[in-house]
Design a protein around this motif. Sequence first.
Motif, PDB file in Angstrom:
ATOM      1  N   ARG A   1       2.124  26.329 -18.359  1.00 25.44           N
ATOM      2  CA  ARG A   1       2.427  26.049 -19.759  1.00 25.44           C
ATOM      3  C   ARG A   1       2.901  24.557 -20.120  1.00 25.44           C
ATOM      4  N   TYR A   2       2.119  23.878 -20.919  1.00 16.95           N
ATOM      5  CA  TYR A   2       2.627  22.575 -21.347  1.00 16.95           C
ATOM      6  C   TYR A   2       4.033  22.562 -21.610  1.00 16.95           C
ATOM      7  N   LYS A   3       4.759  23.313 -22.199  1.00 14.90           N
ATOM      8  CA  LYS A   3       6.120  23.237 -22.594  1.00 14.90           C
ATOM      9  C   LYS A   3       6.966  23.401 -21.456  1.00 14.90           C
ATOM     10  N   ASN A   4       6.502  23.984 -20.496  1.00 12.96           N
ATOM     11  CA  ASN A   4       7.101  23.788 -19.146  1.00 12.96           C
ATOM     12  C   ASN A   4       6.795  22.855 -18.270  1.00 12.96           C
ATOM     13  N   TYR A   5       6.227  21.676 -18.567  1.00 11.88           N
ATOM     14  CA  TYR A   5       5.683  20.612 -17.880  1.00 11.88           C
ATOM     15  C   TYR A   5       6.908  20.086 -16.839  1.00 11.88           C
ATOM     16  N   LYS A   6       8.182  20.419 -17.257  1.00 17.32           N
ATOM     17  CA  LYS A   6       9.285  19.752 -16.404  1.00 17.32           C
ATOM     18  C   LYS A   6       9.348  20.279 -14.956  1.00 17.32           C
ATOM     19  N   GLU A   7       8.815  21.462 -14.883  1.00 16.72           N
ATOM     20  CA  GLU A   7       8.943  22.027 -13.595  1.00 16.72           C
ATOM     21  C   GLU A   7       7.965  21.290 -12.605  1.00 16.72           C
ATOM     22  N   TYR A   8       6.934  20.803 -12.882  1.00 14.94           N
ATOM     23  CA  TYR A   8       5.885  19.707 -12.144  1.00 14.94           C
ATOM     24  C   TYR A   8       6.357  18.356 -12.148  1.00 14.94           C
TER      25      TYR A   8
ATOM     26  N   ILE B   1       0.897  -1.379  -0.025  1.00 16.54           N
ATOM     27  CA  ILE B   1      -0.050  -0.109  -0.053  1.00 16.54           C
ATOM     28  C   ILE B   1       0.890   1.200  -0.095  1.00 16.54           C
ATOM     29  N   ASP B   2       1.915   1.446   0.764  1.00 21.55           N
ATOM     30  CA  ASP B   2       2.813   2.479   0.876  1.00 21.55           C
ATOM     31  C   ASP B   2       3.467   2.728  -0.477  1.00 21.55           C
ATOM     32  N   GLU B   3       4.002   1.638  -1.076  1.00 25.24           N
ATOM     33  CA  GLU B   3       4.617   1.660  -2.384  1.00 25.24           C
ATOM     34  C   GLU B   3       3.443   2.255  -3.294  1.00 25.24           C
ATOM     35  N   SER B   4       2.220   1.918  -3.487  1.00 29.60           N
ATOM     36  CA  SER B   4       1.441   2.454  -4.502  1.00 29.60           C
ATOM     37  C   SER B   4       0.814   3.855  -4.012  1.00 29.60           C
ATOM     38  N   LEU B   5       0.989   4.242  -2.744  1.00 24.88           N
ATOM     39  CA  LEU B   5       0.636   5.485  -2.361  1.00 24.88           C
ATOM     40  C   LEU B   5       1.792   6.460  -2.759  1.00 24.88           C
ATOM     41  N   LYS B   6       2.996   5.977  -2.547  1.00 25.13           N
ATOM     42  CA  LYS B   6       4.266   6.806  -2.765  1.00 25.13           C
ATOM     43  C   LYS B   6       4.178   7.109  -4.323  1.00 25.13           C
ATOM     44  N   GLN B   7       3.740   6.190  -5.475  1.00 26.07           N
ATOM     45  CA  GLN B   7       3.648   6.594  -6.662  1.00 26.07           C
ATOM     46  C   GLN B   7       2.747   7.387  -6.996  1.00 26.07           C
ATOM     47  N   GLY B   8       1.579   7.366  -6.152  1.00 26.55           N
ATOM     48  CA  GLY B   8       0.578   8.263  -6.439  1.00 26.55           C
ATOM     49  C   GLY B   8       0.768   9.732  -5.960  1.00 26.55           C
ATOM     50  N   TYR B   9       1.591   9.980  -4.997  1.00 23.61           N
ATOM     51  CA  TYR B   9       1.618  11.323  -4.624  1.00 23.61           C
ATOM     52  C   TYR B   9       2.154  12.087  -5.667  1.00 23.61           C
ATOM     53  N   ASP B  10       2.646  11.652  -6.712  1.00 26.22           N
ATOM     54  CA  ASP B  10       3.076  12.568  -7.889  1.00 26.22           C
ATOM     55  C   ASP B  10       1.843  13.169  -8.527  1.00 26.22           C
ATOM     56  N   HIS B  11       0.678  12.585  -8.454  1.00 31.42           N
ATOM     57  CA  HIS B  11      -0.616  13.182  -9.093  1.00 31.42           C
ATOM     58  C   HIS B  11      -1.742  13.413  -8.379  1.00 31.42           C
ATOM     59  N   HIS B  12      -1.599  12.846  -6.974  1.00 31.10           N
ATOM     60  CA  HIS B  12      -2.813  12.869  -5.905  1.00 31.10           C
ATOM     61  C   HIS B  12      -2.063  13.396  -4.544  1.00 31.10           C
ATOM     62  N   THR B  13      -2.596  14.629  -4.431  1.00 26.75           N
ATOM     63  CA  THR B  13      -2.000  15.297  -3.075  1.00 26.75           C
ATOM     64  C   THR B  13      -2.934  14.957  -1.997  1.00 26.75           C
ATOM     65  N   THR B  14      -2.822  13.855  -1.343  1.00 27.45           N
ATOM     66  CA  THR B  14      -3.567  13.254  -0.292  1.00 27.45           C
ATOM     67  C   THR B  14      -3.088  13.531   0.994  1.00 27.45           C
ATOM     68  N   ASN B  15      -3.664  13.502   2.128  1.00 29.64           N
ATOM     69  CA  ASN B  15      -3.359  13.528   3.442  1.00 29.64           C
ATOM     70  C   ASN B  15      -3.423  12.246   4.186  1.00 29.64           C
ATOM     71  N   SER B  16      -2.649  12.273   5.446  1.00 29.03           N
ATOM     72  CA  SER B  16      -2.813  11.159   6.197  1.00 29.03           C
ATOM     73  C   SER B  16      -4.133  10.597   6.409  1.00 29.03           C
ATOM     74  N   LYS B  17      -5.234  11.384   6.595  1.00 28.98           N
ATOM     75  CA  LYS B  17      -6.554  10.595   6.730  1.00 28.98           C
ATOM     76  C   LYS B  17      -6.795   9.953   5.751  1.00 28.98           C
ATOM     77  N   PHE B  18      -6.526  10.173   4.545  1.00 24.85           N
ATOM     78  CA  PHE B  18      -6.799   9.106   3.124  1.00 24.85           C
ATOM     79  C   PHE B  18      -6.044   7.951   3.554  1.00 24.85           C
ATOM     80  N   GLU B  19      -4.725   7.953   3.903  1.00 22.61           N
ATOM     81  CA  GLU B  19      -3.975   6.726   4.197  1.00 22.61           C
ATOM     82  C   GLU B  19      -4.625   6.110   5.180  1.00 22.61           C
ATOM     83  N   ILE B  20      -5.086   6.530   6.469  1.00 21.76           N
ATOM     84  CA  ILE B  20      -5.356   5.671   7.449  1.00 21.76           C
ATOM     85  C   ILE B  20      -6.581   5.044   6.960  1.00 21.76           C
ATOM     86  N   ASP B  21      -7.600   5.795   6.656  1.00 21.83           N
ATOM     87  CA  ASP B  21      -9.039   5.257   5.850  1.00 21.83           C
ATOM     88  C   ASP B  21      -8.683   4.084   5.033  1.00 21.83           C
ATOM     89  N   LEU B  22      -7.660   4.356   3.899  1.00 22.82           N
ATOM     90  CA  LEU B  22      -7.487   3.292   2.938  1.00 22.82           C
ATOM     91  C   LEU B  22      -7.075   1.980   3.532  1.00 22.82           C
TER      92      LEU B  22
END
Length: 1619
Positions: A1549-1556, A1196-1217
């Motif tokens: 800007r899409y062309k500056n996507y590397k900033e994120y 679960i930790d590994e999945s959440l770690k990968q997901g943090y790139d796109h989902h800015t969740t908090n600890s409540k989400f982790e506990i409930d999940l």
Amino acid sequence: MSAINAVEGALTDFDAQRNKGKALTMSTRDPESEEHADFDAQRNKGKALTMSTRDPESEAHAALLNFIVKLGLKDFYPNKLNQQSLFKINKNSIEEKSVLSLEEIPWCFLRKLFKINAECRSSIQSSIRPEENIQEDNDPFDEDLDSADHSRDDEVNPLDLIVALFHCADSILQQEMALKMSMCQFSLPLLLPRSNKSQCTLMLWALRDIVKEWCPHDMSESRGFVEDNIVQANIPFFSFVRLKNSSLSKSQVLNHVLSSGQQNCNIFIHRDLKGGAVKREIADGLVEVCWYLPCGNESLDVFPGPVAFADLRGDISESLTQFNFLFQVSTATFVFLDSVEESEYGILSSLQDVKSKLFLVVNRKGRNASEEMMSVKRLVDELGLPNNRVKVKDQRLNVAEFSEKLCEVIKASLLDVKDPMSIEDMVGKAVDLGLSVDESNTESQRKAAEEIMDDIGVRGIPDYKKLNLRLQGANWKRLSKLEKEECRLKTSGDSGLEEYKCQLQKEKRHIQQEQHNSDASKGMKSFIKCLSTTDKEKRDVFLKWMKLKFNTHSRVKLSVLRNKFKEQCKERDAKLIAELDQAMVDSSLGTEHYMREMGLIYEFSTSSSTADEISQLPGLAAEMLLDGYPLELLDGDASNVPERWVTEVLMELHMKVGQRSRLLVLTVLGVQSSGKSTLLNTMFGVQFPVSSGRCTRGAFMLFLKVAEDLKSELNCDFIVLIDTKGLKSPELAQLEDSYEHDNQLATFVIGLSDATIINIAMENSTEMKDVLQIAVHAFLRMTEIGKKPVCHFVHQNVSSVSAHDKNMTDRKHLLDQLNEMTQIAAEMEKKPSIKEFTDVLDYNMDKNNWNIPGLWHGTPPMAQVNTGYSEAVAHFKKILLQTVKKDPGNEVSQIPEFLEWMKSLWKAVKYENFIFSFRNTLVAQAYDNLCKEFSQWEWEFRKEILTWQTQAEVEILNADNESEVETWNRLVGGKKSEVSDKITDQQKKMTGKLSDYYKMTDKQVHLIENNKADFLNSVKGLADEIKRSVLAKLDCTLELKLSSKKVQDIQREYRGVIEEKVMKLLSDCNASTLTEEELTQEFEKMWAEATGNLSGLEERDIAACVLKQLRKDFCNQNVNEPLQKVTDLKKMGTGPFKTKRKHVDTVMEKVKHMWQRDLQSFADRIIDSCTRFVHDKVKTGGDYQDSFTRDLLEQIDESLKQGYDHHTTNSKFEIDLKLHICGIASREFVEMHKRFLSDNNPHTQLEKYKTQYLSDFLDLYKNQDDCQRKAKDFVQSCIKPAVKQFICGSLGVNIVDDILTGSHSTEYSSRTFFQFNIQKELLLQENFKSFFDYIDSYETYVKDWIFEHIWTKMSEDKTLFKLKNNNLKVIYKKISEAIDRAAIGEDGAPLPDNKESITKLISNMRKHLIKDISLSVEAEKTTLFQIQSSCHSFIKCLKISMKELKDQLKEEFSNSDDITETLNKLPIKPQDELFKRVFGCGRQCPFCKAPCEAGGTDHKQHHAAIHRPQGLGRFTWESSKKLVNSLCTTDVHSDRKFRNTDTNEKWHRYKNYKEYYPDWIIPPDSTIEASDYWKYVLVQYNDRFAEIYEAEPADLPEAWRRLTKEEALKGLRDAFNMK
């Protein structure tokens, strides 16, 4: 000029060929040998003549032939030596050695001449000195020494050599020799002495290509100049001749006349020069010409205007025709004489216009001076010459002073000149006198060139080009702009990007069709026809005529435009500058424009037209490339590359050379007119056009063959030179797109090159800085895409001897500038880590800087060539080739690889962000090849450790049950230490394999050097992951051992009770005689009493155990309070998991529905994946262990770690999940535990052995020894479960091996292949649910796909049965061997034949099988209860039972068809191992959710071969809620914007996507068709995706709707580079 010695190979066969001609009989007539025999006959003809039949013409011809043979040129006479033979690169062309034989002289001369080395005439004397010449002991006072001829056989007069070479050279080489001699300020042949059956020849054609610039004094104030072809210029002509042996050297006098005011130069060879005093053999009758050209400075110039001087070699009485010709065409003729003999009066007295045209130059000297002067006086009187026509040099004047007097005479004569004659005008006089004219042989080619150019005079060049060279006009330039706009999407306006791209493609197709429909003009057809001739010399002459005619036409027009251009540059009016620049481009016309048009005719032809003459064009151009003509690689006027044309031409060349086309590419970059072309021409003796007066832009390539003696050393077959034109023109620098144009050109050519020469003219630091900026930018780009360039800086016009030391400060300053520019370029390319130039490439201030002196000594046009220039360039060339060949990372590519690079570079150059736009098939192939190897090494690593792990598990389970727990802990600790060492060892091996791979020369590894660190990290990551897994498995096995001990302890206790009761019953029954039925009844009563009150293991609270592990997982986080409230997991996870507002900290109300849908989908994927994990654990059987929950939480930790790139969740989400998932898991684990308790219930276990105990009881009562039954029971109860366990333990690895070596191995060879196959299958199945699952639940889909694939593979041809059977054979053999070894005691003797030895036998067997199988102690004790057999008979029975077991298991395997159950119960699951192999890091594109395909797991950069319309990744337009149709590969190169939770809902800007997303590389699609696959999918299922995503269907371009399934599949193949 590199390969003069191309011809030297032919010279070695010289004598053989000579003898071959003689030896031929009539029956084996050979025309070539006959020609040689005829040559010898003509030679001997002159020798055989007697004095009575003396024929001077035959004698002269024989002398010529003898001299040609003497120099080893026989095979090249007449006119067979061509310039192609001089272009080959060999050892002599790199390192000049002393001349050691006469045969080497011509080649040494030509090599040096083509390197513009002014010493070429004086360095030709052989270095061989006969011993008698070294130790001369002649009497220095011998008076006969003065008159003796000291010429040696190994000496050659340079004039003889020049005459011989002009006789052997073909017409094109004659022109090139004359051009190079003119550059060296040498006199040139005007009349060449006669050859076989011909008069001497007027060398009009040979001189035709020489163009000179000069400034007559009447133009000096306006600072104007004249530029003209030297044979067309009307220039006063003065001839210098001599009577008999004049004691005054006319050539020496001429040199003084021509060099007054400048350093004395030896234009004409004279007797005081090295070799000049060697007796001439064939040069008498030669007329040489040279020109004096003023520079416009009256204090330096000798004459106010241009003057031509001719020098007749030899006595005029022996060359009367030449003398008569010269006298007729000359402004004045100077006759040098000491005296006049009787026979000579008639020669001069027969001349006309003597008084106005004849000057006598008399040398008064010695004792007979007065007598000689009287003979001259008589001639003067007879001719009626005035005194001022006789110039006498007496002994008081030296040659220099006398020459000044002659200069005054010439100046005075110039005042009377009214109509000077050009050399072209002399043809009529030559023909009248019976002279031949070399140009008469080129008449048909001249006419062909003139016919093509007929319209120019009427229309003007710009109009002529529009009419005759249509394809390179506005359409071609527009097409270039469209291609760039397609990449940059700057002006899309309000239309959607994909719609806009379709519009651009439509316009491109329209232009391409127009170009295709355009017929070739009459002129172009004639041009192609003339090129298509099989006679190469005629083709070359035709092209030369075209060039000469074009140059003449362009010269006048361009000089006017250039003057206007200079004026406007002072005004700095950018608009007018651009207009004039365009006017100059339009008014430029040369053969390169016709070659460009020819290329475009092919470029826009259809592939179906290959049957007609168009299909022959690439072969024609390839021939020309091999013959030394340049090919235009990049059209600088349109800034475009005709890719199809260049590809076909080079592939034709590749085929013509037998596919041996290893290339070494050298490029020179520098400011326009900074001497780049001269540098290349001098280095390699080639003919890149130098300042031809035309305005050419772009890049031209030229191929030089490498001779056999250097091929292996340089590791190439060709050296390719790339010359850039029009870089950083200072006047154009102020135009808007100048930097971009130059940057594209520099990036393109540097990217193609193995070594780059940056040419810097020191006097212009501003322009230098601009070029450096462009070059540094290009080098940085190359380094980032994995190309390692070699770079040398050449500083021209640095002449001081100590320049290298004195310029240390300058070089330091240069490095400072390079560092500064590197930082600027790094900022532009968004590479902040790069700070210094040395971060970009290996640069050494001393080794990478070269000082080259200026080309000229003095003031042009009469300046001498600086020999130091040629020598410095030659030394630089030698070192340059050494550095290129020494670079270990420099693998030489063949033409196909070169073309791939070219296409990739040109595509990337068209994008604004080059580095992130670059994608190359060769790089992709090299990367994929490494990925395949890496996957194989990874499996070998895993397999090695998995095999060890299986054995270690058995060893732990075999540990003595009577031992203390501490002993087991020590055993497991030892195993952990052992496996850590083993993993370290395997890690080293794998790292070694990777290092060895990067040393291989056939894998293009230099292209993927940048990925090496990623793969090294992946090796470390793999080792860490395997170590974690194995250590956890060992802990798990220890837990299993502990839990099984409890079970076995209970079983042992109850077994003891039963066995005691059986023995008591036996004792009671032995007292009386009972039937078998009565005995059985007694046994049943005893059994019922003994097993009535058995109690087993206590049931654990599994849910509490899971909750305890969950709390431990959160112990380091401040979240204990919510967890403390949870007391029971039973009610957790019973319903669906719902994401809530509290699960994220911030969200905009506008996009709440998007956010919630996206996060819900993310949570559902994790839950699904974890549920599968739990089910897999449950299916394996056994009891619950706490490690299961720990592994689950880790996942679960590994999945959440990968997901943090796109989902800015908090600890409540982790506990409930986690609570939700652990709730589901706890219920499954409770059921698992219950099944385990049931299976291991003591009553159940004892019931298994009830029949056996009954049989034992009956046998004991009857005193029967049923040895075979006991052996069979032992095999079935003890050995069979262990054998099945062994087979399952190895089966997972066997299945993986079978798949990876079978017919489906490619599908798993790399992530790229896997993705291609899985997507191809999706397309062929056309199932919407499959597409949706693949996109939305990628991991789950892949796991299911792999499982199905394994199932199918195992079903084919009973594969699973075969694999099980193989394992059965292995373990059967091991057990059989163990039985035999166990039967031998420690003393080496067989065990005693008693029943006690059976226990020893079994004990020994355990030791021998300790790593293979685990035999149950309880089962053994039970089955061998009260055995009465002897050991030896038991062994026999055991072997029989083992054979029966083998047959039994084979039949079981054969009848078993539940593959799914087998796969689920394997301890090592093949589906998991294959999943690890192909799944990679699991990251998905942040925009379209395409999965990452990068190799290894610890890579820094993620990438995917094919991206999708973003709507498929759930992206919608904010206003319309429609699915987004654009591809991220398009958007990231546009000015469009996006926003999501990662950007805190701010537009970015899409062309500056590397900033994120700095770890994602999203290059443009490799082809327009590459994304057709997902376009087709979206078209097919647009409505269904919209429905399931709760959005509106996407607006799709009409072009997408026309896509077919076949086109989608082709796009997929293109994207994954599958042929």
